[in-house]
Motif scaffolding. Structure first.
Motif, PDB file in Angstrom:
ATOM      1  N   VAL A 127       0.873  -1.172   0.000  1.00 11.95           N
ATOM      2  CA  VAL A 127       0.000   0.000   0.000  1.00 11.95           C
ATOM      3  C   VAL A 127       0.909   1.220   0.000  1.00 11.95           C
ATOM      4  O   VAL A 127       1.702   1.416   0.925  1.00 11.95           O
ATOM      5  CB  VAL A 127      -0.933   0.012   1.222  1.00 11.95           C
ATOM      6  N   TYR A 128       0.810   2.014  -1.048  1.00  8.18           N
ATOM      7  CA  TYR A 128       1.660   3.192  -1.236  1.00  8.18           C
ATOM      8  C   TYR A 128       0.752   4.417  -1.090  1.00  8.18           C
ATOM      9  O   TYR A 128      -0.220   4.567  -1.820  1.00  8.18           O
ATOM     10  CB  TYR A 128       2.268   3.125  -2.637  1.00  8.18           C
ATOM     11  N   ALA A 129       1.062   5.293  -0.141  1.00  8.11           N
ATOM     12  CA  ALA A 129       0.218   6.451   0.123  1.00  8.11           C
ATOM     13  C   ALA A 129       0.995   7.746  -0.093  1.00  8.11           C
ATOM     14  O   ALA A 129       2.158   7.859   0.316  1.00  8.11           O
ATOM     15  CB  ALA A 129      -0.318   6.411   1.558  1.00  8.11           C
ATOM     16  N   ALA A 130       0.342   8.692  -0.729  1.00  2.00           N
ATOM     17  CA  ALA A 130       0.947  10.000  -0.975  1.00  2.00           C
ATOM     18  C   ALA A 130      -0.004  11.083  -0.504  1.00  2.00           C
ATOM     19  O   ALA A 130      -1.203  11.037  -0.800  1.00  2.00           O
ATOM     20  CB  ALA A 130       1.253  10.177  -2.459  1.00  2.00           C
ATOM     21  N   VAL A 131       0.522  12.042   0.242  1.00  2.00           N
ATOM     22  CA  VAL A 131      -0.261  13.222   0.608  1.00  2.00           C
ATOM     23  C   VAL A 131       0.503  14.435   0.076  1.00  2.00           C
ATOM     24  O   VAL A 131       1.639  14.683   0.462  1.00  2.00           O
ATOM     25  CB  VAL A 131      -0.515  13.296   2.133  1.00  2.00           C
ATOM     26  N   VAL A 189      -6.886   7.018   7.155  1.00  2.00           N
ATOM     27  CA  VAL A 189      -8.110   6.249   6.908  1.00  2.00           C
ATOM     28  C   VAL A 189      -8.004   5.505   5.580  1.00  2.00           C
ATOM     29  O   VAL A 189      -8.365   4.322   5.471  1.00  2.00           O
ATOM     30  CB  VAL A 189      -9.341   7.182   6.907  1.00  2.00           C
ATOM     31  N   GLY A 190      -7.504   6.193   4.552  1.00  2.00           N
ATOM     32  CA  GLY A 190      -7.340   5.556   3.247  1.00  2.00           C
ATOM     33  C   GLY A 190      -6.395   4.376   3.292  1.00  2.00           C
ATOM     34  O   GLY A 190      -6.624   3.338   2.646  1.00  2.00           O
ATOM     35  N   GLU A 205      -2.230  -1.187  -3.459  1.00  2.00           N
ATOM     36  CA  GLU A 205      -3.062  -0.041  -3.844  1.00  2.00           C
ATOM     37  C   GLU A 205      -2.288   1.253  -3.660  1.00  2.00           C
ATOM     38  O   GLU A 205      -1.385   1.346  -2.832  1.00  2.00           O
ATOM     39  CB  GLU A 205      -4.332  -0.020  -2.993  1.00  2.00           C
ATOM     40  N   PHE A 206      -2.664   2.259  -4.448  1.00  2.00           N
ATOM     41  CA  PHE A 206      -2.115   3.606  -4.331  1.00  2.00           C
ATOM     42  C   PHE A 206      -3.170   4.486  -3.681  1.00  2.00           C
ATOM     43  O   PHE A 206      -4.291   4.602  -4.188  1.00  2.00           O
ATOM     44  CB  PHE A 206      -1.742   4.147  -5.710  1.00  2.00           C
ATOM     45  N   VAL A 207      -2.834   5.099  -2.555  1.00  2.00           N
ATOM     46  CA  VAL A 207      -3.749   5.969  -1.819  1.00  2.00           C
ATOM     47  C   VAL A 207      -3.298   7.413  -2.008  1.00  2.00           C
ATOM     48  O   VAL A 207      -2.134   7.735  -1.742  1.00  2.00           O
ATOM     49  CB  VAL A 207      -3.773   5.617  -0.322  1.00  2.00           C
TER      50      VAL A 207
END
Length: 407
Positions: A127-131, A189-190, A205-207
């Motif tokens: 799970v890869y998350a970017a803000v 949360v994502g 998934e990409f968040v």
């Protein structure tokens, strides 16, 4: 780092490539819930390490309150991603992690050869998350995608400044960094939702959360006001456009908030301030009537509150009418609720003989599961331990350290 048995996210490994506030707040939330968060810093460290504030007794100055507050419960390593070998170490770490979080501008990780698709090829469950300020092209190409952003930028563009402040005053920034903290919370949360999806499908998934988008979602009221009524809401001071009484009222020694827009609470308020006649007054009979006569409502309520102390008002109203003192931080530190709920957590501060307080974790569990708070890491404090967990031989680590790839 020792995590309490039964912590909700125990066993989850998070690779943290973030800096400043938004990204570190994401990973702090996960670390507070038991995830093993490995904070990867460049050789010079996170930009917030030297920003303070520093305790007067702190001569070490390894980091100040800003860094301490949002980097607790993490392990820290130093890795130079400008080097090929540094990027190789990062790829090995990502292969061994459940989540990666970064808050670079769009395209930075791709230029390093460490973009989502590349890391997903090595770890299909990642799970890869970017803000970021304006999101990632993968989920919607913004014309502003290349722009840098900070909290004040997100607050300005997302609509919150335009409705904050006095009607005859300038747009006003909200005090805390909501342009960072809200998108950070939504990113967490994502991530949790994506992890649930991975459990079900096995696919990573990409968040993506844009700071602009998050603040706009916070300002949801102005959207339906404009869509339904065609109005352009402006600054309303401490009042509410649709509810009354609902705002701040002057006391003899400070300010209080009162929220009694419902008829039952209005009746209780009128009784408490010894004005039962107001209940039958047609100008105040319903919330809509009170909104239309909001200044009269203010006059009659403040006629009572202005002659009493905050403490006296609280004693009369708090049990039946939603109200609160406008707390200073000194009042917060003295409030028994805050202590009872562990919302002030004292942590060791390197260079200071006594622990110092940071804000606690508001997510509580009836089972009592959670994580004992640990201080933020020193720069590179856990590099050797993390690389040892990857199976790197000691001589290999020594070579990386000698060539300043790690520290």
């Amino acid at each position: 780092m020792n995590v309490a048995a039964g912590a909700p996210l125990q066993g989850l490994r998070v690779l943290d490539l973030t800096r400043a506030l938004a990204g570190p707040f994401v990973t702090m939330l996960l670390a507070d819930l038991g995830a093993d968060v490995i904070k990867v810093e460049p050789p010079e460290g996170d930009i917030t390490r030297p920003q303070g504030p520093f305790h007067p007794a702190d001569e070490l100055r390894a980091y100040g309150g800003y860094f301490a507050s949002v980097n607790r419960n993490k392990r820290g390593i130093v890795l130079d991603l400008s080097t090929v070998r540094g990027r190789t170490v990062l790829r090995d770490l990502a292969r061994d992690s459940d989540v990666l979080v970064e808050n670079f501008r769009a395209g930075v990780m791709e230029r390093l050869g460490l973009g989502f698709e590349s890391l997903l090829a090595d770890n299909p469950r990642l799970v890869y998350a970017a803000v970021r300020g304006f999101g990632d092209p993968r989920t919607g190409v913004s014309p502003y995608a290349g722009r840098p952003a900070y909290d004040v930028v997100a607050q300005a563009m997302g609509g919150i400044m335009a409705i904050t402040g006095q009607p005859d005053g300038p747009p006003t920034k909200v005090g805390p960094g909501v342009g960072d903290i809200l998108p950070a919370t939504l990113t967490a949360v994502g991530i949790l939702a994506a992890l649930r999806q991975v459990e079900a499908t096995g696919a990573g998934e990409f968040v993506d959360v844009a700071m602009y988008d998050a603040v706009l979602s916070l300002c949801e009221r102005i959207v339906y006001q404009h869509s339904y009524l065609g109005v352009s809401p402006g600054r309303e001071g401490n009042a509410h456009p649709l509810l009354c009484p609902f705002g701040l009222y002057r006391a003899a020694d400070g300010w209080i908030a009162i929220a009694a827009p419902g008829d039952r609470h209005w009746q209780l308020l009128c009784k408490a301030i010894d004005r039962p006649d107001l209940v039958e007054d047609p100008r105040f009979r319903t919330n809509r009537d009170r909104v239309a006569h909001r200044e009269l409502v203010r006059e009659v309520v403040e006629e009572w509150t202005a002659g009493r102390s905050v403490t006296a008002i609280e004693a009369v109203l708090a049990a039946t009418v939603p109200m609160a003192p406008v707390n200073s931080v000194e009042r917060i530190f003295a409030d028994p609720h805050v202590r009872a709920r562990s919302m002030l957590v004292e942590l060791e501060q390197p260079g200071v003989p006594t622990p110092l307080a940071v804000a606690g974790q508001p997510i509580k569990f009836a089972s009592g599961s959670g994580v004992p708070m640990h201080r933020a890491p020193l720069l590179g404090e856990h590099t050797d331990a993390v690389l040892d967990e990857l199976g790197y031989p000691s001589d290999h680590v020594a070579g990386l350290r000698r060539d300043r790839v790690v520290a």
